[in-house]
Design a protein around this motif. Structure first.
Motif, PDB file in Angstrom:
ATOM      1  N   VAL A   1       0.365   5.559  -0.164  1.00  0.00           N
ATOM      2  CA  VAL A   1      -0.615   6.647  -0.039  1.00  0.00           C
ATOM      3  C   VAL A   1      -0.100   7.878  -0.750  1.00  0.00           C
TER       4      VAL A   1
ATOM      5  N   TYR B   1       1.940  10.913   4.069  1.00  0.00           N
ATOM      6  CA  TYR B   1       1.958  10.045   5.248  1.00  0.00           C
ATOM      7  C   TYR B   1       1.228  10.787   6.353  1.00  0.00           C
TER       8      TYR B   1
ATOM      9  N   TYR C   1      -5.647   9.826   5.069  1.00  0.00           N
ATOM     10  CA  TYR C   1      -4.612  10.830   4.827  1.00  0.00           C
ATOM     11  C   TYR C   1      -4.328  11.057   3.349  1.00  0.00           C
ATOM     12  N   GLY C   2      -5.057  10.342   2.461  1.00  0.00           N
ATOM     13  CA  GLY C   2      -4.854  10.525   1.031  1.00  0.00           C
ATOM     14  C   GLY C   2      -5.451   9.353   0.271  1.00  0.00           C
TER      15      GLY C   2
ATOM     16  N   VAL D   1      -5.149   5.758  -1.330  1.00  0.00           N
ATOM     17  CA  VAL D   1      -4.360   4.546  -1.107  1.00  0.00           C
ATOM     18  C   VAL D   1      -4.315   3.745  -2.401  1.00  0.00           C
TER      19      VAL D   1
ATOM     20  N   SER E   1       2.871  16.697   3.263  1.00  0.00           N
ATOM     21  CA  SER E   1       3.331  15.758   2.242  1.00  0.00           C
ATOM     22  C   SER E   1       4.787  15.997   1.944  1.00  0.00           C
TER      23      SER E   1
ATOM     24  N   ASP F   1       0.840  -1.207   0.000  1.00  0.00           N
ATOM     25  CA  ASP F   1       0.000   0.000   0.000  1.00  0.00           C
ATOM     26  C   ASP F   1       0.871   1.252   0.000  1.00  0.00           C
TER      27      ASP F   1
ATOM     28  N   THR G   1      -7.645   1.173  -5.802  1.00  0.00           N
ATOM     29  CA  THR G   1      -7.505   2.542  -5.326  1.00  0.00           C
ATOM     30  C   THR G   1      -8.611   2.823  -4.315  1.00  0.00           C
TER      31      THR G   1
ATOM     32  N   SER H   1      -3.281   0.323  -3.671  1.00  0.00           N
ATOM     33  CA  SER H   1      -2.964  -1.011  -3.131  1.00  0.00           C
ATOM     34  C   SER H   1      -2.594  -1.939  -4.280  1.00  0.00           C
TER      35      SER H   1
ATOM     36  N   GLY I   1      -8.411   7.082   1.459  1.00  0.00           N
ATOM     37  CA  GLY I   1      -7.948   6.865   2.811  1.00  0.00           C
ATOM     38  C   GLY I   1      -8.066   8.096   3.678  1.00  0.00           C
TER      39      GLY I   1
ATOM     40  N   TYR J   1      -4.463  13.782  -2.225  1.00  0.00           N
ATOM     41  CA  TYR J   1      -5.726  13.811  -2.962  1.00  0.00           C
ATOM     42  C   TYR J   1      -5.603  14.524  -4.305  1.00  0.00           C
TER      43      TYR J   1
END
Length: 523
Positions: free
Chosen positions: A404, A501, A462-463, A465, A522, A402, A457, A467, A460, A407
């Motif tokens: 991140v 993160y 914080y942004g 994700v 970021s 994963d 996709t 995967s 998440g 956006y």
């Protein structure tokens, strides 16, 4: 007349001294001889009193005399009490004391036999031969023969003592005759010992005949058990040879080399079981008796050794179900999920599974230790989940990474880049897994056989994700590391993709006014 008497006296006084001297010398010599004979008789008595047969004989004679005296005293007491009512009490008391003394002496001597020959000639019966049921009792046969042989030697030596006793008694009789000592009792003793010797000889011959029969019977039993043992060893050898040839055949023409270890284990168990059954059939005469004993024994052992039997049953389940085998990589979860062990199965015994830990993702995330040999009871197959990474020839597992991004990043481009990187490294594993799954569909109802890398996709906290899922070997850390670094390098080269993160703010308050000193969002 007086003159004649005086002349005779005078003649005697002149002629007698020489005759008197001769008489005195004769008397002295006679006394010396008598003393010598008496000493020889005393020495003979000492020798006789050292021989067990003669001691018993003397004790028996003494016992008979005491019984006679006791009988006389009892008769006298009975007579006095019945007919002499005015008899003095002192006389009765004296007789009562004498009676008690005789009884005590008789009790001390004992002997326990009423017959003279039974007292003197007590021959202990030979031990009866026993039935040999197994080859280990052959040692007992040797001891039995040795015991009988020692008894026969002992009785033969005792028989020779009879001749010694008779010879000493005859010598004593001769010496007594030289002394003109009339001992009528010695003739009776010699006669008794001649009778004792004849009876003992008869008993000794019976014992020898009996010993010959017993030893012959034991020799036959010994030969039978020896032949039985040889037959048993040959049968077991043929059984071992048979199973060895089967193992050799499997090694020479193996269909699946990974099954050789399991086949050897099963064949060894069968060989051991057959050997035990052969021994049981050879040495258990009553099968019903054996079944009864095994029934009671197994019930008690099952209760006392429940865990051990559960391990044994677990081993049987492992071998028969084929859920995993030696050489597979598995993960076992223990302690309600608090402990996870991942490693290669290096051995499966009747009581435990032996694993060798490897450096895996589980090691990285949880244990932080690897390389240990782990012993796990077989009963875990009933209570704990077991994950097999290599079941039925599978060599791969799905692994996921994963990443991140913010956006405002171009997530479509990120998906494409990640998929290309994953396809590049996972292609060999993908093709291999496709072939393995097609083979596995004949045994399992596997519907989804898509083995191509998958990119998902998600939104998440914080942004976005990204995967990435792909097929990897069951030791995934090296490839996981390579794919992760390549995706990061590719994302960092793009201006419209930013990796993010978790963020945090440091806020300083002054006069009820908040001021943000640092904000990280970021990279």
């Amino acid at each position: 007349m007086k003159k004649i008497i005086i002349l005779l006296i005078s003649f005697y006084l002149y002629a007698a001294p020489e005759a008197i001297d001769n008489n005195i010398t004769s008397v002295v010599d006679m006394n010396k001889t008598t003393v010598l004979y008496r000493n020889e008789i005393k020495d003979i008595d000492n020798q006789l009193n050292k021989i067990d047969f003669f001691i018993k004989y003397e004790q028996y004679q003494k016992l008979e005399k005491l019984k006679t005296k006791l009988n006389n005293v009892e008769k006298k007491l009975k007579y006095l009490k019945k007919y002499k009512r005015h008899t003095k009490k002192n006389e009765i008391s004296s007789l009562e004391l004498e009676k008690t003394a005789y009884k005590q002496q008789i009790e001390i001597i004992g002997l326990g036999k009423n017959n003279l020959f039974d007292v003197v000639i007590f021959v202990k019966p030979l031990p009866k031969p026993f039935h040999i049921t197994n080859p280990f009792e052959i040692v007992s046969v040797i001891n039995y023969k040795k015991e009988i042989g020692n008894m026969i030697k002992k009785y033969e030596l005792q028989y020779k003592e009879m001749d010694v006793i008779i010879s000493l008694l005859n010598k004593k009789k001769h010496l007594l005759s030289l002394l003109n000592d009339s001992n009528k009792n010695i003739d009776k003793i010699i006669e008794n010992f001649h009778l004792i010797k004849d009876i003992y000889k008869s008993k000794l011959e019976q014992i020898k005949t009996q010993a010959l029969l017993y030893t012959q019977k034991m020799r036959e039993e010994e030969n039978y058990q020896f032949k039985k043992l040889i037959t048993l060893l040959i049968t077991i050898f043929i059984s071992i040879l048979f199973f060895t040839m089967i193992k050799f055949a499997f090694k020479k023409y193996p269909k699946n080399i990974e099954n050789i270890y399991l086949i050897n284990k099963i064949l060894n168990l069968l060989n051991f079981t057959v050997a035990v059954l052969i021994i049981m059939f050879f040495y258990i005469d009553n099968a019903t008796y054996l079944v009864t004993i095994l029934g009671f024994a197994s019930a008690g052992i099952a209760i006392a050794m429940k865990d051990w039997f559960m391990n044994l049953f677990g081993w049987f389940v492992i071998l028969t179900t084929g859920n995993f085998k030696v050489g597979d990589r598995i993960k076992i979860t223990l302690q309600n999920g608090n402990l996870e062990i991942v490693g290669d199965v290096v051995d499966i015994t009747m009581t435990r599974i032996v694993m060798h830990e490897d450096v895996t993702l589980t090691t990285y995330n949880k244990n932080r230790r690897a390389g240990r040999i782990v012993f796990i009871p077989n009963n875990v197959v009933f209570t704990n989940p077991i994950f097999n990474y290599t079941h039925s020839g599978l060599k791969t597992i799905w692994d996921g990474i994963d990443i991140v991004i913010t956006y405002d990043s171009n997530f479509r481009k990120a998906e494409y880049i990640a998929k290309e990187v994953v396809k590049k490294y996972a292609k060999g594993y993908t093709d291999m897994t496709r072939i393995q799954l097609n083979k596995l569909r004949s045994s399992y109802n596997i519907r989804n056989t898509n083995v191509d890398p998958r990119i998902f996709t998600f939104i998440g906290e914080y942004g976005i994700v990204v995967s990435c899922w792909y097929l990897n070997s069951y030791s995934p850390l090296a490839l996981r590391s390579k794919i992760s670094t390549d995706i990061l390098e590719a994302f960092l080269k793009e201006d419209d993709i930013t990796v993010t993160y978790n963020t945090f703010n440091i806020i300083k308050k002054e006069n009820n006014h908040e001021q943000t000193l640092e904000t990280k969002t970021s990279i």
